[in-house]
Motif scaffolding. Sequence first.
Motif, PDB file in Angstrom:
ATOM      1  N   ILE A   1       0.851  -1.184   0.000  1.00 16.73           N
ATOM      2  CA  ILE A   1       0.000   0.000   0.000  1.00 16.73           C
ATOM      3  C   ILE A   1       0.893   1.244   0.000  1.00 16.73           C
ATOM      4  CG2 ILE A   1      -1.777   1.281   1.232  1.00 16.73           C
ATOM      5  CD1 ILE A   1      -2.660  -1.429   2.415  1.00 16.73           C
ATOM      6  N   PRO A   2       0.740   2.102  -1.007  1.00 16.51           N
ATOM      7  CA  PRO A   2       1.593   3.289  -1.091  1.00 16.51           C
ATOM      8  C   PRO A   2       1.388   4.246   0.083  1.00 16.51           C
ATOM      9  CG  PRO A   2       0.365   2.945  -3.129  1.00 16.51           C
ATOM     10  CD  PRO A   2      -0.181   1.999  -2.118  1.00 16.51           C
ATOM     11  N   HIS A   3       2.417   5.033   0.363  1.00 19.26           N
ATOM     12  CA  HIS A   3       2.340   6.061   1.403  1.00 19.26           C
ATOM     13  C   HIS A   3       1.207   7.029   1.053  1.00 19.26           C
ATOM     14  CE1 HIS A   3       3.562   8.884   4.446  1.00 19.26           C
ATOM     15  NE2 HIS A   3       3.542   9.842   3.526  1.00 19.26           N
ATOM     16  N   GLY A   4       0.411   7.377   2.029  1.00 16.51           N
ATOM     17  CA  GLY A   4      -0.687   8.310   1.816  1.00 16.51           C
ATOM     18  C   GLY A   4      -2.006   7.652   1.487  1.00 16.51           C
ATOM     19  N   VAL A   5      -2.005   6.335   1.353  1.00 14.01           N
ATOM     20  CA  VAL A   5      -3.239   5.598   1.071  1.00 14.01           C
ATOM     21  C   VAL A   5      -3.683   4.914   2.349  1.00 14.01           C
ATOM     22  CG1 VAL A   5      -4.286   3.727  -0.247  1.00 14.01           C
ATOM     23  CG2 VAL A   5      -2.639   5.250  -1.349  1.00 14.01           C
ATOM     24  N   ARG A   6      -4.951   5.109   2.710  1.00 15.72           N
ATOM     25  CA  ARG A   6      -5.503   4.467   3.894  1.00 15.72           C
ATOM     26  C   ARG A   6      -6.477   3.386   3.460  1.00 15.72           C
ATOM     27  NH1 ARG A   6      -2.272   7.699   4.912  1.00 15.72           N
ATOM     28  NH2 ARG A   6      -2.109   9.082   6.685  1.00 15.72           N
ATOM     29  N   LEU A   7      -6.389   2.239   4.081  1.00 15.46           N
ATOM     30  CA  LEU A   7      -7.245   1.105   3.775  1.00 15.46           C
ATOM     31  C   LEU A   7      -8.062   0.767   5.003  1.00 15.46           C
ATOM     32  CD1 LEU A   7      -7.935  -1.059   1.652  1.00 15.46           C
ATOM     33  CD2 LEU A   7      -6.137  -2.458   2.652  1.00 15.46           C
ATOM     34  N   SER A   8      -9.360   0.564   4.818  1.00 13.12           N
ATOM     35  CA  SER A   8     -10.255   0.242   5.920  1.00 13.12           C
ATOM     36  C   SER A   8     -11.228  -0.834   5.469  1.00 13.12           C
ATOM     37  CB  SER A   8     -11.032   1.495   6.334  1.00 13.12           C
ATOM     38  OG  SER A   8     -12.019   1.177   7.287  1.00 13.12           O
ATOM     39  N   ASN A   9     -11.793  -1.559   6.427  1.00 13.16           N
ATOM     40  CA  ASN A   9     -12.830  -2.532   6.075  1.00 13.16           C
ATOM     41  C   ASN A   9     -14.206  -2.045   6.529  1.00 13.16           C
ATOM     42  OD1 ASN A   9     -12.522  -2.897   8.774  1.00 13.16           O
ATOM     43  ND2 ASN A   9     -12.028  -5.054   8.681  1.00 13.16           N
ATOM     44  N   THR A  10     -14.302  -0.767   6.894  1.00  9.32           N
ATOM     45  CA  THR A  10     -15.585  -0.161   7.252  1.00  9.32           C
ATOM     46  C   THR A  10     -15.729   1.173   6.530  1.00  9.32           C
ATOM     47  OG1 THR A  10     -14.745   1.110   9.129  1.00  9.32           O
ATOM     48  CG2 THR A  10     -15.457  -1.166   9.569  1.00  9.32           C
TER      49      THR A  10
ATOM     50  N   HIS B   1      -9.946  13.020   4.926  1.00  8.23           N
ATOM     51  CA  HIS B   1      -9.914  14.406   5.381  1.00  8.23           C
ATOM     52  C   HIS B   1      -8.587  14.783   6.033  1.00  8.23           C
ATOM     53  CE1 HIS B   1     -14.082  15.017   4.385  1.00  8.23           C
ATOM     54  NE2 HIS B   1     -14.382  13.901   5.011  1.00  8.23           N
ATOM     55  N   LYS B   2      -7.734  13.815   6.294  1.00  7.26           N
ATOM     56  CA  LYS B   2      -6.442  14.110   6.911  1.00  7.26           C
ATOM     57  C   LYS B   2      -5.473  14.626   5.853  1.00  7.26           C
ATOM     58  CE  LYS B   2      -6.998  10.962  10.734  1.00  7.26           C
ATOM     59  NZ  LYS B   2      -6.477   9.813  11.453  1.00  7.26           N
ATOM     60  N   PRO B   3      -4.635  15.609   6.213  1.00  5.57           N
ATOM     61  CA  PRO B   3      -3.762  16.239   5.222  1.00  5.57           C
ATOM     62  C   PRO B   3      -2.755  15.298   4.561  1.00  5.57           C
ATOM     63  CG  PRO B   3      -3.458  17.227   7.410  1.00  5.57           C
ATOM     64  CD  PRO B   3      -4.516  16.186   7.530  1.00  5.57           C
ATOM     65  N   ASP B   4      -2.359  14.233   5.235  1.00  5.97           N
ATOM     66  CA  ASP B   4      -1.361  13.332   4.646  1.00  5.97           C
ATOM     67  C   ASP B   4      -1.991  12.154   3.917  1.00  5.97           C
ATOM     68  OD1 ASP B   4      -2.328  12.126   6.948  1.00  5.97           O
ATOM     69  OD2 ASP B   4      -0.407  11.224   7.474  1.00  5.97           O
ATOM     70  N   CYS B   5      -3.306  12.202   3.687  1.00  7.62           N
ATOM     71  CA  CYS B   5      -4.011  11.093   3.026  1.00  7.62           C
ATOM     72  C   CYS B   5      -4.392  11.501   1.608  1.00  7.62           C
ATOM     73  CB  CYS B   5      -5.254  10.723   3.830  1.00  7.62           C
ATOM     74  SG  CYS B   5      -6.146   9.324   3.114  1.00  7.62           S
ATOM     75  N   GLY B   6      -3.906  10.751   0.639  1.00 14.21           N
ATOM     76  CA  GLY B   6      -4.226  11.014  -0.760  1.00 14.21           C
ATOM     77  C   GLY B   6      -5.368  10.169  -1.276  1.00 14.21           C
ATOM     78  N   ALA B   7      -5.649   9.058  -0.584  1.00 12.55           N
ATOM     79  CA  ALA B   7      -6.739   8.173  -0.999  1.00 12.55           C
ATOM     80  C   ALA B   7      -7.177   7.343   0.192  1.00 12.55           C
ATOM     81  CB  ALA B   7      -6.290   7.260  -2.138  1.00 12.55           C
ATOM     82  N   ALA B   8      -8.472   7.069   0.246  1.00 13.49           N
ATOM     83  CA  ALA B   8      -9.028   6.193   1.271  1.00 13.49           C
ATOM     84  C   ALA B   8      -9.833   5.112   0.561  1.00 13.49           C
ATOM     85  CB  ALA B   8      -9.914   6.973   2.234  1.00 13.49           C
ATOM     86  N   VAL B   9      -9.574   3.870   0.897  1.00 13.89           N
ATOM     87  CA  VAL B   9     -10.197   2.743   0.220  1.00 13.89           C
ATOM     88  C   VAL B   9     -10.909   1.876   1.245  1.00 13.89           C
ATOM     89  CG1 VAL B   9      -9.787   0.703  -1.202  1.00 13.89           C
ATOM     90  CG2 VAL B   9      -8.371   2.744  -1.511  1.00 13.89           C
ATOM     91  N   CYS B  10     -12.160   1.564   0.962  1.00 12.76           N
ATOM     92  CA  CYS B  10     -12.920   0.648   1.818  1.00 12.76           C
ATOM     93  C   CYS B  10     -12.853  -0.734   1.171  1.00 12.76           C
ATOM     94  CB  CYS B  10     -14.361   1.114   1.953  1.00 12.76           C
ATOM     95  SG  CYS B  10     -15.335   0.047   3.014  1.00 12.76           S
ATOM     96  N   ALA B  11     -12.237  -1.664   1.851  1.00  8.63           N
ATOM     97  CA  ALA B  11     -12.030  -3.007   1.295  1.00  8.63           C
ATOM     98  C   ALA B  11     -12.959  -4.018   1.962  1.00  8.63           C
ATOM     99  CB  ALA B  11     -10.573  -3.421   1.480  1.00  8.63           C
ATOM    100  N   ARG B  12     -14.222  -3.652   2.115  1.00 10.37           N
ATOM    101  CA  ARG B  12     -15.158  -4.552   2.776  1.00 10.37           C
ATOM    102  C   ARG B  12     -15.679  -5.597   1.797  1.00 10.37           C
ATOM    103  NH1 ARG B  12     -20.857  -1.551   3.559  1.00 10.37           N
ATOM    104  NH2 ARG B  12     -21.073  -0.799   1.438  1.00 10.37           N
TER     105      ARG B  12
END
Length: 66
Positions: free
Chosen positions: A7-16, A24-35
């Motif tokens: 997972i690249p830096h700045g990408v957040r992965l969640s299952n919810t 919304h965080k300044p260091d986040c370029g992408a958020a992915v829901c992997a549910r």
Amino acid sequence: MLDHTLIPHGVRLSNTLDGLAEIHKPDCGAAVCARTPSDAFQLWIDTLPPAQLPKARVILAPPATR
């Protein structure tokens, strides 16, 4: 199983869905829901002809992003 080292830096992965708020965080370029999708959705998407799937791609120059 997902290899979190890929997972690249700045990408957040969640299952919810709540995890998508990370965008919304300044260091986040992408958020992915992997549910896991519902059985009904999975059946529908698996039988959908590929030509009917949406085609979406956006390329932005770095100055155009926040």
